[in-house]
Design an enzyme around this catalytic site. Structure first.
Site, PDB file in Angstrom:
ATOM      1  N   HIS A  18       0.964  -1.241  -0.006  1.00 55.41           N
ATOM      2  CA  HIS A  18       0.071  -0.058  -0.145  1.00 55.41           C
ATOM      3  C   HIS A  18       0.859   1.307  -0.079  1.00 55.41           C
ATOM      4  O   HIS A  18       1.271   1.732   0.987  1.00 55.41           O
ATOM      5  CB  HIS A  18      -1.017  -0.204   1.084  1.00 55.41           C
ATOM      6  CG  HIS A  18      -1.782   1.160   1.410  1.00 55.41           C
ATOM      7  ND1 HIS A  18      -3.216   0.839   2.055  1.00 55.41           N
ATOM      8  CD2 HIS A  18      -1.788   2.348   0.560  1.00 55.41           C
ATOM      9  CE1 HIS A  18      -3.828   2.162   1.892  1.00 55.41           C
ATOM     10  NE2 HIS A  18      -3.003   2.810   0.974  1.00 55.41           N
ATOM     11  N   HIS A  20       1.301   4.781  -2.537  1.00 54.75           N
ATOM     12  CA  HIS A  20       1.057   5.514  -3.671  1.00 54.75           C
ATOM     13  C   HIS A  20       2.438   6.324  -4.061  1.00 54.75           C
ATOM     14  O   HIS A  20       3.121   7.054  -3.347  1.00 54.75           O
ATOM     15  CB  HIS A  20      -0.187   6.700  -3.194  1.00 54.75           C
ATOM     16  CG  HIS A  20      -1.214   6.136  -2.629  1.00 54.75           C
ATOM     17  ND1 HIS A  20      -2.367   5.979  -3.500  1.00 54.75           N
ATOM     18  CD2 HIS A  20      -1.406   5.863  -1.335  1.00 54.75           C
ATOM     19  CE1 HIS A  20      -3.355   5.478  -2.556  1.00 54.75           C
ATOM     20  NE2 HIS A  20      -2.797   5.467  -1.368  1.00 54.75           N
ATOM     21  N   HIS A 198      -9.486   1.023  -1.590  1.00 57.90           N
ATOM     22  CA  HIS A 198      -9.298   1.617  -0.362  1.00 57.90           C
ATOM     23  C   HIS A 198     -10.797   1.593   0.310  1.00 57.90           C
ATOM     24  O   HIS A 198     -11.744   1.837  -0.322  1.00 57.90           O
ATOM     25  CB  HIS A 198      -8.965   3.047  -0.365  1.00 57.90           C
ATOM     26  CG  HIS A 198      -7.630   3.164  -0.645  1.00 57.90           C
ATOM     27  ND1 HIS A 198      -6.913   2.747  -1.760  1.00 57.90           N
ATOM     28  CD2 HIS A 198      -6.568   4.023   0.108  1.00 57.90           C
ATOM     29  CE1 HIS A 198      -5.571   3.161  -1.497  1.00 57.90           C
ATOM     30  NE2 HIS A 198      -5.430   3.966  -0.658  1.00 57.90           N
ATOM     31  N   GLU A 201     -11.175   3.382   5.832  1.00 61.10           N
ATOM     32  CA  GLU A 201     -10.227   4.319   6.364  1.00 61.10           C
ATOM     33  C   GLU A 201     -10.961   5.114   6.860  1.00 61.10           C
ATOM     34  O   GLU A 201     -10.852   5.309   8.322  1.00 61.10           O
ATOM     35  CB  GLU A 201      -9.359   4.811   5.091  1.00 61.10           C
ATOM     36  CG  GLU A 201      -8.317   5.930   5.431  1.00 61.10           C
ATOM     37  CD  GLU A 201      -7.619   6.638   4.494  1.00 61.10           C
ATOM     38  OE1 GLU A 201      -8.224   6.611   3.298  1.00 61.10           O
ATOM     39  OE2 GLU A 201      -6.541   7.224   4.708  1.00 61.10           O
ATOM     40  N   ASP A 279       1.988   4.015   2.716  1.00 61.98           N
ATOM     41  CA  ASP A 279       0.792   4.828   2.212  1.00 61.98           C
ATOM     42  C   ASP A 279       1.284   6.070   1.474  1.00 61.98           C
ATOM     43  O   ASP A 279       1.690   5.822   0.224  1.00 61.98           O
ATOM     44  CB  ASP A 279      -0.319   5.355   3.216  1.00 61.98           C
ATOM     45  CG  ASP A 279      -1.561   5.738   2.794  1.00 61.98           C
ATOM     46  OD1 ASP A 279      -1.948   5.649   1.412  1.00 61.98           O
ATOM     47  OD2 ASP A 279      -2.507   6.206   3.350  1.00 61.98           O
ATOM     48  N   ASP A 280       1.576   7.284   1.963  1.00 62.12           N
ATOM     49  CA  ASP A 280       2.136   8.392   1.581  1.00 62.12           C
ATOM     50  C   ASP A 280       3.455   8.758   2.325  1.00 62.12           C
ATOM     51  O   ASP A 280       3.351   9.954   3.013  1.00 62.12           O
ATOM     52  CB  ASP A 280       1.067   9.183   1.437  1.00 62.12           C
ATOM     53  CG  ASP A 280      -0.171   8.929   0.722  1.00 62.12           C
ATOM     54  OD1 ASP A 280       0.019   8.796  -0.698  1.00 62.12           O
ATOM     55  OD2 ASP A 280      -1.225   8.500   1.141  1.00 62.12           O
TER      56      ASP A 280
HETATM   57  N1  ADE Z   1      -4.370   8.763  -1.989  1.00 59.74           N
HETATM   58  C1  ADE Z   1      -3.141   8.739  -1.672  1.00 59.74           C
HETATM   59  N2  ADE Z   1      -3.311   8.217  -0.310  1.00 59.74           N
HETATM   60  C2  ADE Z   1      -4.429   8.069  -0.099  1.00 59.74           C
HETATM   61  C3  ADE Z   1      -5.302   7.449   1.182  1.00 59.74           C
HETATM   62  N3  ADE Z   1      -4.649   7.415   2.179  1.00 59.74           N
HETATM   63  N4  ADE Z   1      -6.585   7.395   1.043  1.00 59.74           N
HETATM   64  C4  ADE Z   1      -7.330   7.586   0.148  1.00 59.74           C
HETATM   65  N5  ADE Z   1      -6.698   7.844  -0.947  1.00 59.74           N
HETATM   66  C5  ADE Z   1      -5.469   8.200  -0.974  1.00 59.74           C
HETATM   67 ZN    ZN Z   2      -3.750   4.780   0.447  1.00 59.11          ZN
END
Ligand code: ADE
Ligand code: ZN
Length: 335
Positions: A18, A20, A198, A201, A279-280
């Site tokens: 996971h 991006h 997703h 969340e 994630d990011d």
């Molecule tokens: N795009 C990038 N990170 C995300 C996240 N945590 N939830 C939904 N979309 C995303």
């Molecule tokens: Zn994500």
């Protein structure tokens, strides 16, 4: 090797499921690309940009994340982004990656999917050749846009089908349920693509049911709100559906007020197939190892739990079983 020492966590073979790619764009590279491409940024410098990374929820983050992605314009930019991420993986003991890219974030700005995919794929191939990191790429649809736009995106990407193995669904969850994307996911599966989404969340447990039953996903990205529905948790355990959990993301976006409140180890101990992911990471304060360390320190994770999480990441991946077996044997040695 002491468990308090990060080297133990680092040397465990781990898969990241996971991530991006646009969320791995560090402020330094963001500024370099802005300069290279003549893009004006509303921040004076790297420090001012980093200081803006304070979020109250997912939408706060998405606004700044889509703005940041605007510096990505050429094939080389997508290469540089992906390569920088793979170097972080190598440093953290990540041996396999299944990253997302969000083509619509870039096609909206006139950048062809072919440009994006060629840069990303070339870096992933170099990652295998030079760093020994295997990969499978996931094309993710933006759920705040329409299903027709997702279909047009899939159609533009299909001539480049050999570059990706699955489709995903991300962006603003509230009010954009999985049930709105059944047709495009059916079309993707008809092409032999796998599906992930997703769900759970910020959105309710019902969105997880929809992702499972309507989109027929092989994994749920995040999924931490499953605990609000005990029947759903039982199903996730029975079917061993992986959840790709992102601890630092969840605290930065206030899904949990603090890491001590995170439910990842409770889910693990109940038998849910949870994994750790970043994630990011450029926005949330760390890559794979930082996420393991944060969970260890806040939740008193044991060595056995860390190994179980690493095992889950390998068995939840799309790697063939013979390749999984190599990493699982290494994890047995670490146990
Ligand atoms: N795009 C990038 N990170 C995300 C996240 N945590 N939830 C939904 N979309 C995303
Ligand atoms: Zn994500």
């Amino acid at each position: 090797m002491s468990f308090a020492d990060n080297d133990f966590l680092r040397q465990l073979p781990k898969a990241e499921l996971h991530l991006h790619l646009e969320g791995s764009l560090e402020p330094e590279l963001l500024f370099q690309l802005a300069e290279r491409n003549g893009v004006q940024l509303p921040y004076a410098n790297v420090e001012a940009l980093r200081a803006a990374y304070q979020f109250s929820n997912l939408q706060d983050f998405l606004d700044i994340y889509y703005q940041g992605a605007g510096v990505l314009q050429t094939e080389q930019d997508f290469y540089d982004l992906t390569w920088a991420y793979l170097e972080r993986c190598a440093a953290d003991g990540v041996v396999h990656v299944e990253p997302f890219f969000d083509p619509q974030t870039h096609t909206e700005r006139g950048i062809a999917i072919a440009t994006q995919l060629k840069g990303i794929s070339r870096a992933l191939a170099d990652g295998q050749a030079q760093l020994g990191i295997s990969s499978r790429l996931i094309l993710s649809f933006l759920r705040h846009l329409s299903e027709d736009e997702a279909i047009a995106t899939l159609q533009e990407a299909l001539p480049l089908r050999e570059h990706f193995v699955a489709v995903g669904l991300d962006s603003a969850e509230h009010g954009n349920p999985p049930e709105g994307f059944v047709r495009v996911f059916d079309m993707a599966r008809e092409q032999g693509l796998q599906a992930v989404a997703h769900a759970g969340e910020e959105g309710p447990a019902d969105y997880i049911w929809q992702a499972l039953d309507l989109l027929r996903v092989i994994r749920i990205d995040h999924g931490v709100r499953c605990v609000e529905d005990p029947v759903l948790v039982e199903r996730l355990i029975a079917e061993q559906t992986p959840l790709t959990v992102c601890p630092l993301s969840n605290t930065k976006l206030k899904v949990f007020a603090q890491m001590q409140d995170h439910n990842i180890l409770q889910l693990l101990d109940q038998g849910v197939k949870v994994t750790i992911n970043s994630d990011d990471p450029a926005y949330f304060g760390g890559y794979m190892l930082a996420n393991f360390v944060a969970v260890r320190d806040a939740l008193d994770m044991t060595r056995e739990q860390a190994i179980a999480l690493a095992r889950n990441s390998i068995t939840a991946s799309m790697l063939p079983e013979v390749e999984q077996a190599v990493w699982l044997a290494k994890l047995d040695e670490a146990a």
